[in-house]
Write an enzyme that holds these catalytic residues in place. Structure first.
Site, short mmCIF file in Angstrom:
data_model
loop_
_atom_site.label_atom_id
_atom_site.label_comp_id
_atom_site.label_asym_id
_atom_site.label_seq_id
_atom_site.Cartn_x
_atom_site.Cartn_y
_atom_site.Cartn_z
N TYR A 69 25.15 -68.05 -20.13
CA TYR A 69 24.04 -69.00 -20.00
C TYR A 69 24.35 -70.34 -20.70
CZ TYR A 69 21.34 -64.77 -18.76
OH TYR A 69 20.89 -63.58 -18.21
N ASP A 93 16.22 -63.01 -24.92
CA ASP A 93 17.35 -62.53 -24.10
C ASP A 93 18.23 -63.72 -23.71
OD1 ASP A 93 18.30 -60.08 -22.25
OD2 ASP A 93 18.48 -61.95 -21.12
N LYS A 128 25.11 -61.02 -24.14
CA LYS A 128 25.87 -60.22 -23.16
C LYS A 128 27.32 -60.71 -23.06
CE LYS A 128 21.56 -60.19 -20.50
NZ LYS A 128 21.03 -61.56 -20.54
N HIS A 150 27.63 -57.38 -19.12
CA HIS A 150 26.74 -58.09 -18.19
C HIS A 150 26.79 -57.52 -16.76
CE1 HIS A 150 24.76 -62.33 -17.99
NE2 HIS A 150 24.23 -61.56 -17.08
#
Ligand SMILES: NC(=O)c1ccc[n+]([C@@H]2O[C@H](COP(=O)([O-])OP(=O)(O)OC[C@H]3O[C@@H](n4cnc5c(N)ncnc54)[C@H](OP(=O)(O)O)[C@@H]3O)[C@@H](O)[C@H]2O)c1
Length: 276
Positions: free
Chosen positions: A51, A46, A76, A109
């Site tokens: 990120y 994931d 996402k 998200h």
């Protein structure tokens, strides 16, 4: 390692019930950690554009030598790229960083209610699915009304809703809504981000009873609730430990003891007000 169960999604596809989370994993460390996890038998990773580690994750996937069709990769759409054209462009960039031809699951998200763009974003995800560049489409941090709006507008029910769930914030109503609609629940921050929850004496007691670690007990609780989990760890030994949760069972009293830890305590933002 025992094999990881698969959860059936509402679009006919399947997702491994345990994966590796990567929030706060630096890009430079992501490749090695992903390779470690895949070497231990994980098949589900994931990540997310925000990120900042899609490139490292992609390197780890490629370096592992695991055939693409055995991998389940989620990324996402970040909030500042919501909208139809913008989501399509953001997806192209994610795919380029991951060095993949497709992702298994693409999520919006956050709903970001003040932006008013999640329906347009959802239509972009549906186009990507038609094109075969996304296999399953889903959402994250969505509330029941947001999901009803997607279904009303497009007739397509998200495959998953990825939401904050851990013993301090159990989200029973939202998980029930998922069951009712056929939407799988993915539990983010399943360990409540480590630390304090794992030191709780009631959790420690259950760990001693089963000869497992506190983290394993909490992850097992999620698994028995039917949720999909992807604990994050930058520690290879913990990545291994977190996967050793399919060889024991919590009984009804154990499940109830963890149910008693709920305190409606959010660690992340509230979807009602988060528009960042
Ligand atoms: N959709 C969203 O809005 C959203 C939001 C947050 C997270 N997520 C996803 O959910 C994933 C998991 O959530 P999270 O990263 O917030 O938190 P988490 O998985 O609940 O906890 C991670 C923390 O727990 C520690 N830990 C992991 N395994 C452990 C073990 N066996 N024993 C003791 N400590 C352990 C880790 O430390 P070390 O790393 O030092 O080992 C890390 O500090 C994320 O990585 C991300 O993929 C999604």
């Amino acid at each position: 390692m025992t094999s990881i169960p698969l959860v059936q999604l509402n679009d006919g596809r399947q997702i491994p019930q345990l994966g590796l989370g990567t929030w706060r994993t630096p890009d430079a460390e992501a490749a090695a950690l992903v390779e470690t996890a895949l070497g231990l038998g994980y098949r589900h990773i994931d990540t997310a554009a925000i990120y900042g580690n899609e490139a490292g994750v992609g390197q780890g996937l490629a370096g592992s030598g695991v055939p693409r069709e055995q991998l389940f990769v989620t990324t996402k759409l970040w909030n500042d790229r919501q909208g139809y054209d913008s989501a399509l462009a953001a997806f192209d960039e994610s795919l380029e960083r991951l060095k993949l031809d497709y992702v298994d699951l693409y999520l919006i998200h956050w709903p970001c209610p003040d932006k008013g763009l999640f329906l347009d974003s959802w239509k972009a995800l549906l186009r990507l699915r038609e094109e075969g560049r996304v296999k399953s489409v889903g959402v994250s941090n969505f509330r029941p009304d947001d999901i009803e709006a997607l279904i009303m507008e497009t007739g397509v029910v998200p495959a998953v809703n990825q939401i904050e769930v851990h013993p301090w914030l159990q989200q029973a109503a939202l998980r029930e809504f998922g069951v009712y609609k056929g939407i799988a629940t993915e539990a983010w921050s399943p360990l409540a981000q480590g630390g304090e929850l794992l030191a709780d004496p009631r959790v420690q007691q259950l760990a001693a009873k089963h000869g497992k670690s506190p983290a394993q007990v909490i992850l097992r609780w999620h698994i028995q609730l039917g949720s999909i989990v992807f604990p994050k760890s930058a520690t290879p030994k913990r990545i291994e430990e977190n996967a050793q949760i399919f060889d024991f069972q919590l009984d009804e009293a154990d499940m109830q003891a963890i149910a008693g830890l709920d305190r409606q305590h959010r660690l992340g933002p509230d979807p009602d007000t988060f528009n960042g």
